[in-house]
Every structure is written in structure tokens, then in C-alpha cells.
Scaffold this motif. Structure first.
Motif, PDB file in Angstrom:
ATOM      1  N   ALA A 181      81.217  34.169  11.276  1.00 27.86           N
ATOM      2  CA  ALA A 181      82.489  34.250  10.553  1.00 27.86           C
ATOM      3  C   ALA A 181      82.875  35.706  10.299  1.00 27.86           C
ATOM      4  O   ALA A 181      84.061  36.067  10.362  1.00 27.86           O
ATOM      5  CB  ALA A 181      82.393  33.482   9.235  1.00 27.86           C
ATOM      6  N   ARG A 182      81.882  36.555  10.036  1.00 27.22           N
ATOM      7  CA  ARG A 182      82.169  37.972   9.797  1.00 27.22           C
ATOM      8  C   ARG A 182      82.568  38.691  11.086  1.00 27.22           C
ATOM      9  O   ARG A 182      83.435  39.566  11.070  1.00 27.22           O
ATOM     10  CB  ARG A 182      80.943  38.659   9.185  1.00 27.22           C
ATOM     11  N   SER A 183      81.934  38.303  12.202  1.00 23.83           N
ATOM     12  CA  SER A 183      82.181  39.023  13.452  1.00 23.83           C
ATOM     13  C   SER A 183      83.369  38.477  14.234  1.00 23.83           C
ATOM     14  O   SER A 183      84.101  39.234  14.868  1.00 23.83           O
ATOM     15  CB  SER A 183      80.933  38.981  14.340  1.00 23.83           C
ATOM     16  N   ARG A 184      83.585  37.143  14.164  1.00 26.25           N
ATOM     17  CA  ARG A 184      84.663  36.530  14.953  1.00 26.25           C
ATOM     18  C   ARG A 184      85.788  35.988  14.080  1.00 26.25           C
ATOM     19  O   ARG A 184      86.962  36.091  14.416  1.00 26.25           O
ATOM     20  CB  ARG A 184      84.125  35.395  15.830  1.00 26.25           C
ATOM     21  N   GLY A 185      85.400  35.354  12.975  1.00 24.46           N
ATOM     22  CA  GLY A 185      86.400  34.841  12.037  1.00 24.46           C
ATOM     23  C   GLY A 185      87.180  33.642  12.534  1.00 24.46           C
ATOM     24  O   GLY A 185      88.294  33.397  12.070  1.00 24.46           O
ATOM     25  N   GLU A 186      86.603  32.865  13.458  1.00 17.92           N
ATOM     26  CA  GLU A 186      87.309  31.706  13.984  1.00 17.92           C
ATOM     27  C   GLU A 186      87.178  30.514  13.048  1.00 17.92           C
ATOM     28  O   GLU A 186      86.274  30.445  12.207  1.00 17.92           O
ATOM     29  CB  GLU A 186      86.776  31.348  15.371  1.00 17.92           C
ATOM     30  N   ALA A 187      88.086  29.560  13.219  1.00 14.81           N
ATOM     31  CA  ALA A 187      88.104  28.389  12.331  1.00 14.81           C
ATOM     32  C   ALA A 187      86.783  27.639  12.367  1.00 14.81           C
ATOM     33  O   ALA A 187      86.269  27.205  11.318  1.00 14.81           O
ATOM     34  CB  ALA A 187      89.257  27.466  12.729  1.00 14.81           C
ATOM     35  N   ASN A 188      86.202  27.470  13.548  1.00 11.22           N
ATOM     36  CA  ASN A 188      84.945  26.741  13.664  1.00 11.22           C
ATOM     37  C   ASN A 188      83.802  27.435  12.944  1.00 11.22           C
ATOM     38  O   ASN A 188      82.898  26.773  12.420  1.00 11.22           O
ATOM     39  CB  ASN A 188      84.574  26.547  15.140  1.00 11.22           C
ATOM     40  N   ASP A 189      83.830  28.769  12.918  1.00 13.82           N
ATOM     41  CA  ASP A 189      82.781  29.519  12.221  1.00 13.82           C
ATOM     42  C   ASP A 189      82.826  29.242  10.723  1.00 13.82           C
ATOM     43  O   ASP A 189      81.789  29.005  10.086  1.00 13.82           O
ATOM     44  CB  ASP A 189      82.948  31.017  12.477  1.00 13.82           C
ATOM     45  N   PHE A 190      84.018  29.259  10.152  1.00 13.81           N
ATOM     46  CA  PHE A 190      84.149  28.980   8.721  1.00 13.81           C
ATOM     47  C   PHE A 190      83.872  27.502   8.420  1.00 13.81           C
ATOM     48  O   PHE A 190      83.360  27.173   7.347  1.00 13.81           O
ATOM     49  CB  PHE A 190      85.540  29.373   8.228  1.00 13.81           C
ATOM     50  N   LYS A 267      94.331  34.519   4.772  1.00  4.57           N
ATOM     51  CA  LYS A 267      93.795  35.868   4.650  1.00  4.57           C
ATOM     52  C   LYS A 267      93.045  36.047   3.334  1.00  4.57           C
ATOM     53  O   LYS A 267      91.922  36.590   3.312  1.00  4.57           O
ATOM     54  CB  LYS A 267      94.934  36.887   4.741  1.00  4.57           C
ATOM     55  N   ASN A 268      93.639  35.601   2.238  1.00  5.24           N
ATOM     56  CA  ASN A 268      93.001  35.733   0.930  1.00  5.24           C
ATOM     57  C   ASN A 268      91.710  34.930   0.842  1.00  5.24           C
ATOM     58  O   ASN A 268      90.694  35.414   0.325  1.00  5.24           O
ATOM     59  CB  ASN A 268      93.966  35.282  -0.168  1.00  5.24           C
ATOM     60  N   LEU A 269      91.747  33.695   1.344  1.00  2.00           N
ATOM     61  CA  LEU A 269      90.580  32.817   1.259  1.00  2.00           C
ATOM     62  C   LEU A 269      89.435  33.324   2.126  1.00  2.00           C
ATOM     63  O   LEU A 269      88.267  33.283   1.713  1.00  2.00           O
ATOM     64  CB  LEU A 269      90.961  31.395   1.660  1.00  2.00           C
ATOM     65  N   LYS A 270      89.740  33.805   3.315  1.00  2.61           N
ATOM     66  CA  LYS A 270      88.684  34.323   4.185  1.00  2.61           C
ATOM     67  C   LYS A 270      87.967  35.493   3.535  1.00  2.61           C
ATOM     68  O   LYS A 270      86.732  35.588   3.556  1.00  2.61           O
ATOM     69  CB  LYS A 270      89.262  34.734   5.538  1.00  2.61           C
ATOM     70  N   LYS A 271      88.724  36.391   2.953  1.00  4.97           N
ATOM     71  CA  LYS A 271      88.129  37.563   2.309  1.00  4.97           C
ATOM     72  C   LYS A 271      87.214  37.145   1.156  1.00  4.97           C
ATOM     73  O   LYS A 271      86.077  37.625   1.043  1.00  4.97           O
ATOM     74  CB  LYS A 271      89.239  38.482   1.790  1.00  4.97           C
ATOM     75  N   THR A 272      87.694  36.226   0.323  1.00  3.37           N
ATOM     76  CA  THR A 272      86.901  35.770  -0.819  1.00  3.37           C
ATOM     77  C   THR A 272      85.654  35.012  -0.362  1.00  3.37           C
ATOM     78  O   THR A 272      84.555  35.223  -0.887  1.00  3.37           O
ATOM     79  CB  THR A 272      87.751  34.870  -1.728  1.00  3.37           C
ATOM     80  N   CYS A 273      85.817  34.134   0.609  1.00  4.16           N
ATOM     81  CA  CYS A 273      84.693  33.315   1.081  1.00  4.16           C
ATOM     82  C   CYS A 273      83.600  34.176   1.709  1.00  4.16           C
ATOM     83  O   CYS A 273      82.403  33.933   1.486  1.00  4.16           O
ATOM     84  CB  CYS A 273      85.181  32.286   2.088  1.00  4.16           C
TER      85      CYS A 273
END
Length: 313
Positions: A181-190, A267-273
Motif C-alpha cells: 500500500a505504501r509503495s503502490r497504493g492500489e485499491a487491492n493493497d488497501f 486522499k485523506n483516508l489513504k494518508k491516515t490509514c
């Protein structure tokens, strides 16, 4: 009884007990689903997640049983996924409206919400839901009959190893998903990170009497991360639906507003998660479960000694 393994009792009996209780509760929710589909199906799926988390925890003790049953309840949950997703999309619109009140002050999101509600009602009133509930009920009833075939190590050292292996496996899944999730940030990773976090939270409940302290603060943090990752998942599902044009959600202006708010929320949720997940899963899984293994061996062995001596646990 509770969704927690009692270290004073044989592991096989405890896992059979919890499986029977959770599947029984899932069946009760399925029975209520025709009249209250929105709430009952959501609660049923939560019970099935508990079942699958428990099976993952003790998988190394009886791999054939756990893998077969896990796939069974995965399929059952899949039967009920459509109605739950429809509800989650409506909840996503409501969260967007609450998070961005000025941007969503017009009728745009209201139009989208009305169309999603209409779709939800179609699913609830259609014949497909009745068939799905029937198939899910039959599968759970058969699953109840198979519980007695589960056999796990009951000796303290072996039982402790099984629990530690299961907890470590889930932490490894979480760490791997976090790295992706940190390196690619794709939906499946999260999505993978969310599933691992949810499973880890359930393992904390199951191992509440065995997990080294402090556990309450970690459980709270894991639950909060799971909720935020769930919100992110719903946002990503909504974005995919919007981009596909599979379902009419409103005028071009309505969809433009929705897309804008979804991107901001994502964007906000990804950063927080990512920040919260790094705090929870940044440590080595082996280091995190080494203390668990030692404590589990000591507690289970102590319970066995007290039982042999006739001392209450």
C-alpha cells in the motif's frame, strides 16, 4: 459464552464451542433477514468473518478442516455481498455529505443517494435475495454438523504454537499489505490491509486472555484502523462504479461533484490509514508474537498443572 479462547480448557473444545456459537448466531440473523435484510445480513456477515478469523488462527492445527471450512464461509459471505454493498454505497454518500458540507450543499449528492436507495430496494425485494438466504442457511447448517470433525493439539506447548502461528501469519499478511500500500497504493493493497487488520482485531479478542499486555489500547487502535480502511474501501468501490458507468448515478454535473469529493476523501483516508497501520504493523511479526507464544505456553501449561492437581483455574 464469549468470543474468547479460555486457556484453562482444551483448545479443540474451545474452538468447536466458538464455531458453533458464531455459526448459530449467523443462522439467527439469516432467519431474520427476509423482514430486516439491511441489518440482519450485515450482522450475519460479521459473524461469518468471526468464524473465518478463528479458522485462520488455528489453521496449522488442522489445515484440511480449516481451509475447507474457510472457503465454505467465504462462499456464503459472497452470496450476501450484493445487498451489503448497496447499503455501504448509501453510507458512503452520507459520509461525503457530512465531511464536505459546503461542496455538497446542493441537490447533486441527494440525487445520487436516491438512485442508490432505489437499487437497494430492488435487491431487497427481488427473488435473488430469497435464494441467496436459502443457500446461505443450508451451507451454515451443514457447517454446524462438520464442527465435531475438527481436531486440534490440546497439549499446552503444541496448542500455544498453533495460536502463535495463526497470529503471526495474519501479522505477516498485514505487514506485506502495508508495504504494498505504501509503495503502490492500489485499491487491492488497501483491501488486503483492511482484511488483515480486521482479522488481527478478531484474533486480539480470541486471545484476550493470552495476548501480552497492553492489549486494550492495541485493540482500540486496530478497530479504528479497520473502520477507516472500511470507509476507504467503500470510497474506492464507489469510484470504480462511477468510472465504469455501469449504473446511472445522476447528471454529468452530479457525477462530476461526486468524483471530486471521492478523490478528496480517498486522499485523506489513504494518508491516515497508512500512518495508523505503520504504527500497528511496522514491527516484525516474529517479534510481536514471540511473547505471545511464551505467555500462551506458560498460561496453558499452568492451567494443565492446576487441573491435574485439582486446583480451580
Amino acid at each position: 459464552m464469549s468470543f474468547r479462547i479460555d486457556p484453562r480448557l482444551p483448545l479443540t473444545g474451545e474452538v468447536r464451542r466458538i464455531l458453533a456459537e458464531e455459526i448459530g448466531k449467523a443462522l439467527a440473523h439469516l432467519d431474520a433477514a427476509p423482514s430486516r435484510p439491511e441489518q440482519a445480513l450485515h450482522k450475519c456477515r460479521r459473524r461469518l468473518k468471526n468464524v473465518r478469523a478463528l479458522l485462520r488462527l488455528v489453521r496449522s492445527g488442522d489445515e484440511t478442516f480449516c481451509e475447507t471450512e474457510n472457503q465454505c464461509y467465504r462462499n456464503v459471505a459472497g452470496l450476501l455481498a450484493g445487498p451489503r454493498e448497496a447499503t455501504a454505497l448509501i453510507e458512503t454518500i452520507d459520509r461525503l455529505a457530512a465531511s464536505f458540507p459546503e461542496e455538497s450543499a446542493g441537490d447533486g449528492l441527494g440525487v445520487v443517494r436516491d438512485r442508490l436507495v432505489a437499487h437497494q430496494q430492488e435487491l431487497h425485494e427481488g427473488s435473488g435475495l430469497e435464494a441467496a438466504i436459502g443457500a446461505a442457511t443450508a451451507a451454515c447448517e451443514e457447517g454446524l454438523k462438520r464442527i465435531e470433525s475438527l481436531t486440534l493439539p490440546d497439549q499446552p506447548e503444541q496448542a500455544a504454537d498453533v495460536l502463535a502461528d495463526g497470529a503471526r501469519s495474519t501479522l505477516c499478511r498485514a505487514r506485506k499489505a502495508l508495504d504494498k500500500a505504501r509503495s503502490r497504493g492500489e485499491a487491492n493493497d488497501f483491501h488486503d490491509l483492511r482484511k488483515a487488520a480486521k482479522t488481527h482485531g478478531m484474533h486480539l479478542s480470541l486471545l484476550g486472555r493470552l495476548w501480552p499486555a497492553p492489549i486494550k489500547a492495541r485493540r482500540k487502535a486496530v478497530d479504528e484502523l479497520g473502520e477507516r480502511l472500511g470507509e476507504l474501501h467503500d470510497v474506492l468501490v464507489m469510484r470504480a462504479l462511477l468510472d465504469s458507468g455501469e449504473r446511472p448515478l445522476g447528471s454529468p454535473e452530479d457525477k462530476k461533484l461526486l468524483g471530486k469529493l471521492l478523490k478528496r476523501s480517498e486522499k485523506n483516508l489513504k494518508k491516515t490509514c497508512l500512518a495508523e497501520a505503520t504504527e500497528l504493523f511496522g514491527d516484525s511479526p516474529k517479534r510481536s508474537t514471540r511473547k505471545l507464544a511464551r505467555k500462551a505456553r506458560d498460561d496453558l501449561a499452568g492451567a494443565a498443572v492446576n487441573e491435574d492437581a485439582g486446583v480451580p483455574g
